[in-house]
Design an enzyme around this catalytic site. Structure first.
Site, PDB file in Angstrom:
ATOM      1  N   ASP A  30       0.852  -1.188   0.000  1.00 50.53           N
ATOM      2  CA  ASP A  30       0.000   0.000   0.000  1.00 50.53           C
ATOM      3  C   ASP A  30       0.891   1.243   0.000  1.00 50.53           C
ATOM      4  OD1 ASP A  30      -3.218   0.541   0.992  1.00 50.53           O
ATOM      5  OD2 ASP A  30      -1.792   2.211   1.091  1.00 50.53           O
ATOM      6  N   HIS A  46     -11.152  -6.999 -13.298  1.00 49.14           N
ATOM      7  CA  HIS A  46     -11.730  -5.806 -12.664  1.00 49.14           C
ATOM      8  C   HIS A  46     -13.101  -6.140 -12.076  1.00 49.14           C
ATOM      9  CE1 HIS A  46     -12.412  -1.553 -11.788  1.00 49.14           C
ATOM     10  NE2 HIS A  46     -13.680  -1.866 -12.024  1.00 49.14           N
ATOM     11  N   GLY A  88     -15.801   3.443   3.528  1.00 49.67           N
ATOM     12  CA  GLY A  88     -14.408   3.865   3.413  1.00 49.67           C
ATOM     13  C   GLY A  88     -13.689   3.368   2.180  1.00 49.67           C
ATOM     14  N   HIS A  95     -10.159  -5.160  -3.376  1.00 47.04           N
ATOM     15  CA  HIS A  95      -8.845  -5.484  -2.808  1.00 47.04           C
ATOM     16  C   HIS A  95      -9.006  -5.893  -1.360  1.00 47.04           C
ATOM     17  CE1 HIS A  95      -9.675  -1.179  -2.550  1.00 47.04           C
ATOM     18  NE2 HIS A  95      -9.068  -1.183  -1.364  1.00 47.04           N
ATOM     19  N   HIS A  97      -7.006  -5.798   2.140  1.00 47.92           N
ATOM     20  CA  HIS A  97      -5.871  -5.263   2.881  1.00 47.92           C
ATOM     21  C   HIS A  97      -5.323  -6.369   3.788  1.00 47.92           C
ATOM     22  CE1 HIS A  97      -6.845  -0.858   2.259  1.00 47.92           C
ATOM     23  NE2 HIS A  97      -8.042  -1.367   2.040  1.00 47.92           N
TER      24      HIS A  97
HETATM   25  P1  AMP Z   1      -9.758   1.409   0.232  1.00 47.04           P
HETATM   26  O1  AMP Z   1     -10.015   2.614   1.087  1.00 47.04           O
HETATM   27  O2  AMP Z   1     -10.142   0.126   0.918  1.00 47.04           O
HETATM   28  O3  AMP Z   1     -10.370   1.555  -1.142  1.00 47.04           O
HETATM   29  O4  AMP Z   1      -8.203   1.312   0.079  1.00 47.04           O
HETATM   30  C1  AMP Z   1      -7.504   1.823  -1.022  1.00 47.04           C
HETATM   31  C2  AMP Z   1      -6.061   1.726  -0.676  1.00 47.04           C
HETATM   32  O5  AMP Z   1      -5.300   1.843  -1.864  1.00 47.04           O
HETATM   33  C3  AMP Z   1      -5.564   2.829   0.279  1.00 47.04           C
HETATM   34  O6  AMP Z   1      -5.022   2.217   1.455  1.00 47.04           O
HETATM   35  C4  AMP Z   1      -4.507   3.561  -0.536  1.00 47.04           C
HETATM   36  O7  AMP Z   1      -3.421   3.988   0.237  1.00 47.04           O
HETATM   37  C5  AMP Z   1      -4.116   2.505  -1.561  1.00 47.04           C
HETATM   38  N1  AMP Z   1      -3.593   3.025  -2.808  1.00 47.04           N
HETATM   39  C6  AMP Z   1      -4.120   3.984  -3.604  1.00 47.04           C
HETATM   40  N2  AMP Z   1      -3.361   4.186  -4.694  1.00 47.04           N
HETATM   41  C7  AMP Z   1      -2.322   3.318  -4.600  1.00 47.04           C
HETATM   42  C8  AMP Z   1      -1.185   3.050  -5.401  1.00 47.04           C
HETATM   43  N3  AMP Z   1      -0.948   3.711  -6.550  1.00 47.04           N
HETATM   44  N4  AMP Z   1      -0.303   2.106  -4.995  1.00 47.04           N
HETATM   45  C9  AMP Z   1      -0.515   1.440  -3.839  1.00 47.04           C
HETATM   46  N5  AMP Z   1      -1.575   1.644  -3.027  1.00 47.04           N
HETATM   47  C10 AMP Z   1      -2.461   2.579  -3.397  1.00 47.04           C
END
Ligand code: AMP
Length: 105
Positions: A30, A46, A88, A95, A97
């Site tokens: 992340d 996707h 959120g 994805h 986490h």
């Molecule tokens: P969510 O809020 O569950 O949609 O999480 C999206 C996550 O993607 C966040 O923790 C961001 O920090 C992460 N994120 C966004 N853009 C990128 C990127 N280019 N590379 C890696 N992580 C990313």
């Protein structure tokens, strides 16, 4: 999908290093980590969110969580899936986490 940041990452547009990759998913760090270790498991297909995810793909993604944590020697970890803006979710490409160590969320 055009204009999807995670599709672009999967496509290699940003040269993102993958911690793990197989036919179903990629795993990368992340960009804004909320823990000492913060990885994202992202399906190559996707899919906007968990509501749109087939049970079959969901199972494959959980399998990737197990494989990548074992590969990286991560024994104790938290998994999180944000589904929908109100919960959120910021990136509308499903994805999971993986958070480990000192977790800030
Ligand atoms: P969510 O809020 O569950 O949609 O999480 C999206 C996550 O993607 C966040 O923790 C961001 O920090 C992460 N994120 C966004 N853009 C990128 C990127 N280019 N590379 C890696 N992580 C990313």
């Amino acid at each position: 999908m055009k204009d999807c940041i995670f599709c672009k990452i999967i496509n290699g547009d940003f040269g993102t290093e993958f911690v793990y990759e197989d036919e179903n998913a990629v795993v990368f760090k992340d960009i804004n980590p909320k823990a000492d270790i913060h990885l994202l498991v992202v399906p190559k297909e996707h899919v906007a969110d968990l509501n749109e995810c087939s049970d079959e793909l969901a199972g494959k993604l959980i399998s990737v969580v197990k494989k990548v944590t074992e590969k990286e020697g991560i024994k104790s970890y938290k998994t999180l899936i944000n589904t929908g803006k109100a919960a959120g979710q910021e990136v509308f490409h499903l994805h999971i986490h993986i958070l480990s160590g000192k977790i800030k969320i």
